[in-house]
Scaffold this active site. Structure first.
Site, PDB file in Angstrom:
ATOM      1  N   CYS A 196       2.034  -7.532 -16.764  1.00 43.12           N
ATOM      2  CA  CYS A 196       2.457  -8.253 -15.555  1.00 43.12           C
ATOM      3  C   CYS A 196       3.713  -7.583 -14.998  1.00 43.12           C
ATOM      4  O   CYS A 196       4.731  -7.508 -15.671  1.00 43.12           O
ATOM      5  CB  CYS A 196       2.747  -9.713 -15.858  1.00 43.12           C
ATOM      6  SG  CYS A 196       3.483 -10.518 -14.419  1.00 43.12           S
ATOM      7  N   ARG A 202       0.405  -4.307  -6.717  1.00 38.50           N
ATOM      8  CA  ARG A 202      -0.877  -4.838  -6.259  1.00 38.50           C
ATOM      9  C   ARG A 202      -1.993  -4.070  -6.959  1.00 38.50           C
ATOM     10  O   ARG A 202      -1.878  -2.850  -7.159  1.00 38.50           O
ATOM     11  CB  ARG A 202      -0.979  -4.621  -4.733  1.00 38.50           C
ATOM     12  CG  ARG A 202      -2.247  -5.138  -4.083  1.00 38.50           C
ATOM     13  CD  ARG A 202      -2.213  -6.639  -3.912  1.00 38.50           C
ATOM     14  NE  ARG A 202      -3.342  -7.128  -3.141  1.00 38.50           N
ATOM     15  CZ  ARG A 202      -4.478  -7.590  -3.694  1.00 38.50           C
ATOM     16  NH1 ARG A 202      -4.616  -7.613  -4.999  1.00 38.50           N
ATOM     17  NH2 ARG A 202      -5.448  -8.029  -2.920  1.00 38.50           N
ATOM     18  N   THR A 245      -7.674   1.945   3.456  1.00 43.15           N
ATOM     19  CA  THR A 245      -7.395   1.267   4.715  1.00 43.15           C
ATOM     20  C   THR A 245      -8.478   1.557   5.737  1.00 43.15           C
ATOM     21  O   THR A 245      -9.003   0.637   6.376  1.00 43.15           O
ATOM     22  CB  THR A 245      -6.030   1.722   5.262  1.00 43.15           C
ATOM     23  OG1 THR A 245      -5.060   1.533   4.238  1.00 43.15           O
ATOM     24  CG2 THR A 245      -5.646   0.938   6.490  1.00 43.15           C
ATOM     25  N   SER A 285       0.859  -1.180   0.000  1.00 42.43           N
ATOM     26  CA  SER A 285       0.000   0.000   0.000  1.00 42.43           C
ATOM     27  C   SER A 285       0.890   1.222   0.000  1.00 42.43           C
ATOM     28  O   SER A 285       2.109   1.090   0.086  1.00 42.43           O
ATOM     29  CB  SER A 285      -0.881  -0.066   1.252  1.00 42.43           C
ATOM     30  OG  SER A 285      -1.953   0.840   1.150  1.00 42.43           O
ATOM     31  N   CYS A 292      -3.442  -9.928 -14.119  1.00 46.09           N
ATOM     32  CA  CYS A 292      -3.761 -10.790 -15.255  1.00 46.09           C
ATOM     33  C   CYS A 292      -5.197 -11.296 -15.171  1.00 46.09           C
ATOM     34  O   CYS A 292      -5.903 -11.383 -16.169  1.00 46.09           O
ATOM     35  CB  CYS A 292      -2.775 -11.954 -15.350  1.00 46.09           C
ATOM     36  SG  CYS A 292      -2.540 -12.842 -13.818  1.00 46.09           S
ATOM     37  N   CYS A 304       5.394 -14.757  -9.496  1.00 52.54           N
ATOM     38  CA  CYS A 304       4.139 -14.005  -9.347  1.00 52.54           C
ATOM     39  C   CYS A 304       4.059 -13.304  -7.993  1.00 52.54           C
ATOM     40  O   CYS A 304       4.232 -13.925  -6.949  1.00 52.54           O
ATOM     41  CB  CYS A 304       2.964 -14.963  -9.521  1.00 52.54           C
ATOM     42  SG  CYS A 304       1.370 -14.223  -9.156  1.00 52.54           S
ATOM     43  N   CYS A 313      -0.449  -9.764  -7.682  1.00 53.80           N
ATOM     44  CA  CYS A 313      -1.090  -8.458  -7.834  1.00 53.80           C
ATOM     45  C   CYS A 313      -2.497  -8.594  -8.417  1.00 53.80           C
ATOM     46  O   CYS A 313      -3.321  -7.707  -8.278  1.00 53.80           O
ATOM     47  CB  CYS A 313      -0.239  -7.541  -8.706  1.00 53.80           C
ATOM     48  SG  CYS A 313      -0.321  -7.916 -10.461  1.00 53.80           S
TER      49      CYS A 313
END
Ligand SMILES: Cc1cc2nc3c(=O)[nH]c(=O)nc-3n(C[C@H](O)[C@H](O)[C@H](O)COP(=O)(O)OP(=O)(O)OC[C@H]3O[C@@H](n4cnc5c(N)ncnc54)[C@H](O)[C@@H]3O)c2cc1C
Ligand SMILES: Cc1cc2nc3c(=O)[nH]c(=O)nc-3n(C[C@H](O)[C@H](O)[C@H](O)COP(=O)(O)OP(=O)(O)OC[C@H]3O[C@@H](n4cnc5c(N)ncnc54)[C@H](O)[C@@H]3O)c2cc1C
Ligand code: SF4
Lengths: 543, 250
Positions: A489, A299, A335, A54, A518, A512, A515
């Site tokens: 990606c 993310r 948040t 974040s 894809c 990977c 996130c």
């Protein structure tokens, strides 16, 4: 082989701010009513916080409601937000714009959300919540009536072909009166619930951005503790939604990141390269002179807001946090809303556990309660800002200003969203983009970046990036869109490798970073992200 | 027979270690920590000996701050019967670890101690050897195979440069584990739940009477030098020229 099972009052899938807040609130309510409530949190990361990425400027409103004495208890919010700057970038210049009122940060804190989650997990464990990192919820369990009765963790030790390896261990079933799904943006189990219970029929599709973040340790002379900068404009074209953040916090740390709206059109766009290029802007680059990049990750962010909020409850369970989509986009904060939704869900469940008369197993009181909270008002007010960006940046900025300053969010209309994967144009209608080469000091390539995310997946397991139809990769993704997954990606998982017989899609699933881009952006939704073996994925420190 | 296993909480093997800006140490703030991988192998070996009916009890010990309890819980979730934390918030160097382990051995009276061949943070490769010396016990280091022959002796195969060496050891003994001894099992969720109820004793390091004062001083922690990219040479002459004048190796 039979699975072992265990019964809880409430099982929570995901140890992010929403899931942990729900767990804590349930225990607090139980404690003050003298009732024993068993609560279990499952987290796919190897430890709490390791998959959390974040900004983050955090509004402490929900935290203060949860723990009025959070400062005394040692919550890791150490840097009060300082001056805000909002810049519009052209290639060479930076124009200072008035900071939109939602982006004022007085009273907020710059911190690592991962570390806040680590702290929340400690508080939860003190309250006897059972927190189990390293275990992904891989499957939703239903009873004979179709009511959600819990989840099962994934099997461990499967071989690549799906057969049992020498160390095979069967997953476990966790049964609960209520299961809270707190998986964050684009939850993989939530996705199956949307379909099964038709939860999205009355809302717009959820839309997303991809946020790519780097954490830097900079020269003390370049550090302005508390400073907050947001930019829009360059390097994106005016039709693509996105912008950057840069937060100075703690001891010489700078969090820098770039968000690209995933409704972008040009399949040649690479959010990773945009981020790298962005750092070279003269108004930005000097901060990093002599500094060192210490962490990297990415993310997806749920950006749909009010009109994308799905139906929140179904028999046996409910959705909280970003998997439902409570992020406030103009504020770029999710948040406090994620935490608030978790707390509200806990309150509604607690009430339903008390009510022994009711035979319904759907806690509809959650939505009713939520509508009475500040969260609902907050999201409703800003509901038109992001969709207006469909018109391009300038009209949208004008609209945002009118919406915020004049209509104050009370416009009688609400704009609709389109799903992100529908946005991509065929490659032949777009120009390839020419991105500069990385210099290894300020700008980097993907592989050296992924290296800093400490990502790992146990070798030899089944690939967790599944294709519904293998041939679509070449026939559609490659032939029509020129393989966009190789560019969007942020971890270099997808590679089209030229072989004698033509191109072949190679999936480097061990890289990977979870996130979920894809799963969101694949033009025909052929890519389906499922949970890998528990504990796999990035190991983010301080992100 | 009772087996004691030492488990160290170390930086996770997936994490890229990074020196602090002031070079005083590795930066461990909010970095993932887990059981030293060689110690997982030690734990696995102890459990296998118990499952084979050779060992009657298995005990894990960890030395360090209170977070080491998590490491002990992991060992117990794998199958160890109980845990002991020798609690210390101060730096504990290999000699002190060995001495503290000795004091635990004297109290617990195991016939076999299994430790990792080294911890992946400091790579000292010292604790097992020093412990055996302090106890006056036999030692089988870098074990890749362990077989008990009754209760008096055991056979240890160890990896050495030229191949495998087989040792016959008199009990009691200290074994240090090498990578190929076994493949540790996955920790199952039901077993983690059960491990919460297994006994875990805490001993203050200060109350053992062992002198744990550091004997070594860390002067500086730095990154290894950055590897420079390669160059392509046109022909053999250029190669020889570079080897002679730039690399100065011929
Ligand atoms: C780039 C970026 C910048 C942001 N900046 C800010 C900011 O400055 N301020 C702010 O307030 N907010 C910010 N946000 C938003 C904020 O981070 C989110 O709103 C918040 O994290 C949502 O909390 P959550 O609990 O819903 O989900 P998450 O934080 O995503 O947590 C979900 C957790 O569930 C786990 N999980 C998912 N699926 C499973 C499964 N099947 N089994 C087990 N575990 C699972 C995940 O590993 C994760 O730990 C930002 C987000 C992004 C992406
Ligand atoms: C609280 C604490 C803080 C520390 N902080 C630092 C620090 O900041 N910087 C620093 O350089 N060193 C620190 N150390 C010291 C470091 O742990 C020692 O150097 C180490 O114990 C010995 O080196 P090694 O593990 O590489 O020994 P090795 O000889 O390589 O260890 C071999 C085996 O001995 C056993 N073993 C070793 N240590 C332990 C243990 N602690 N508990 C149980 N079994 C063990 C394990 O089975 C291990 O596989 C700290 C130690 C503690 C307890
Ligand atoms: S494979 Fe998908 S989820 Fe994983 S890092 Fe790449 S885009 Fe993200």
């Amino acid at each position: 082989m039979e699975r072992e099972s265990m019964q809880f009052d409430v099982v929570i899938v995901g140890g992010g701010p929403s899931g942990l807040s729900a767990a804590i609130r349930l225990k607090q309510l139980g404690l003050s009513a003298g009732k024993e409530i068993s609560v279990c949190v499952l987290e796919k990361a190897s430890e709490i916080g390791a998959h959390i990425l974040s900004g983050a400027v955090i509004e402490p409103r929900s935290l203060s409601e949860l723990f009025p004495n959070w400062a005394e208890l040692g919550a890791p919010l150490h840097t009060p937000a300082g001056k805000d700057r909002f810049l519009y970038l052209t290639k060479k210049r930076a124009l200072r714009l008035p900071t939109p009122p939602q982006m004022h940060n007085k009273g907020n804190f710059i911190a690592s959300l991962g570390n806040l989650c680590r702290w929340l997990a400690e508080q939860a464990e003190e309250l006897e919540v059972e927190v189990y990192p390293g275990f992904a919820a891989a499957e939703v369990l239903y009873d004979a009536q179709g009511v959600v009765k819990g989840v099962a963790t994934g099997d461990m030790g499967l071989l690549e072909d799906g057969t049992e390896g020498p160390n095979f261990e069967r997953g476990m079933e966790l049964h609960a009166k209520q299961t809270i799904f707190a998986e964050g943006a684009r939850g993989s189990l939530t996705k199956t619930l949307f379909e099964r219970f038709d939860l999205r029929s009355e809302s717009d599709p959820q839309v997303f951005g991809l946020g790519i973040k780097e954490l830097w340790e900079v020269e003390p002379s370049n550090h302005k503790k508390g400073q907050i900068t947001h930019t829009t404009g360059w390097p994106l074209d005016t039709k693509t939604y996105g912008g950057s953040w840069m937060y100075h916090f703690d001891d010489n740390l700078v969090s820098i990141g770039f968000v690209v709206g995933l409704n972008y059109r040009n399949p040649y766009l690479s959010p990773f390269e945009e981020m790298q290029r962005f750092k070279t802007h003269p108004a930005i680059s000097s901060v990093f002179d002599g500094g060192k990049r210490i962490a990297y990750g990415a993310r997806a962010i749920s950006a749909g807001g009010f009109q994308s909020i799905p139906k929140l409850t179904f028999p046996g369970g409910m959705l909280v946090g970003d998997t439902a989509g409570f992020l406030n986009l103009p504020k770029i904060k999710g948040t406090h809303t994620a935490m608030k939704s978790g707390m509200t869900a806990a309150e509604a469940i607690f009430e339903s556990l008390e009510d022994t008369q009711s035979i319904s197993n759907e806690v509809t009181g959650y939505r009713q309660r939520l509508e009475g909270t500040w969260l609902w008002d907050e999201l409703k007010k800003v509901r038109n800002i992001k969709p207006s960006f469909h018109w391009g940046l300038f009209p949208a900025m004008a609209y945002s200003a009118i919406d915020t300053y004049i209509l104050r969010g009370r416009a009688p209309w609400t704009f609709a969203h389109k799903a992100d994967h529908e946005g991509l144009l065929p490659a032949e209608r777009c120009k390839p983009l020419d991105y500069p080469k990385p210099d290894g000091k300020l700008t980097f390539d993907k592989l050296s970046s992924v290296f800093l995310s400490n990502t790992n997946h146990e070798e030899g397991q089944p690939c967790h990036l599944t294709l519904k139809e293998a041939s679509v990769a070449i026939d559609t993704n490659y032939k029509i869109f020129d393989g966009p997954e190789a560019r969007y990606c942020p971890a270099g998982v997808y590679e089209y490798v030229e072989e004698g017989s033509g191109p072949r899609l190679q999936i480097n699933s061990q890289n990977c970073v979870h996130c979920k881009t894809c799963d969101i952006k694949d033009p025909t939704q052929n890519i389906n992200w499922v949970t890998p073996e528990g504990g796999g994925g990035p190991n983010y420190p301080n992100m | 027979m009772k087996i004691l296993v030492a488990v160290k909480r170390a930086i996770d093997y997936n994490v890229k270690a990074r020196p602090k800006a002031d070079g005083s140490d590795v930066d461990l703030a909010n970095v993932k920590m887990s059981m030293n991988p060689f110690d997982e192998i030690a734990v696995e070996e102890a459990i296998r000996l118990q499952e084979a009916g050779v060992a009657s009890e298995t005990v894990a010990v960890s030395i360090g701050p209170k977070q080491c309890q998590e490491t002990l819980r992991t060992a117990m979730a794998m199958g160890i019967d109980r845990g002991i934390l020798v609690s210390s918030d101060d730096e504990v160097q290999p000699l002190a670890v060995a001495k503290l382990l000795k004091s635990v051995v004297e109290k617990e009276q195991p016939e076999l101690v299994i430790v990792g061949k080294q911890a992946i943070d400091d790579d000292s490769n010292q604790v097992g050897q020093m412990l055996a010396a302090l106890l006056g016990w036999s030692q089988g280091t870098f074990a890749c195979g362990v077989e008990l022959d009754g209760s008096e002796s055991l056979t240890v195969r160890r990896e050495i440069d030229g191949g495998i060496q087989t040792l016959d050891l008199k009990m009691p003994a200290v074994i240090t584990t090498d990578l190929r001894l076994n493949e540790p099992r996955y920790v199952k969720l039901p077993n983690i739940m059960k491990a919460k109820k297994k006994p875990l004793d805490v001993i203050e390091a200060g109350e053992t009477g062992v002198d744990i004062k550091p004997r070594l001083v860390t002067l500086k922690v730095t990154e290894p030098p950055v590897r420079e990219g390669g160059v392509k040479v046109e022909d053999v002459n250029e190669l020889i020229e570079k080897l002679r004048n730039e690399a100065k190796v011929i």
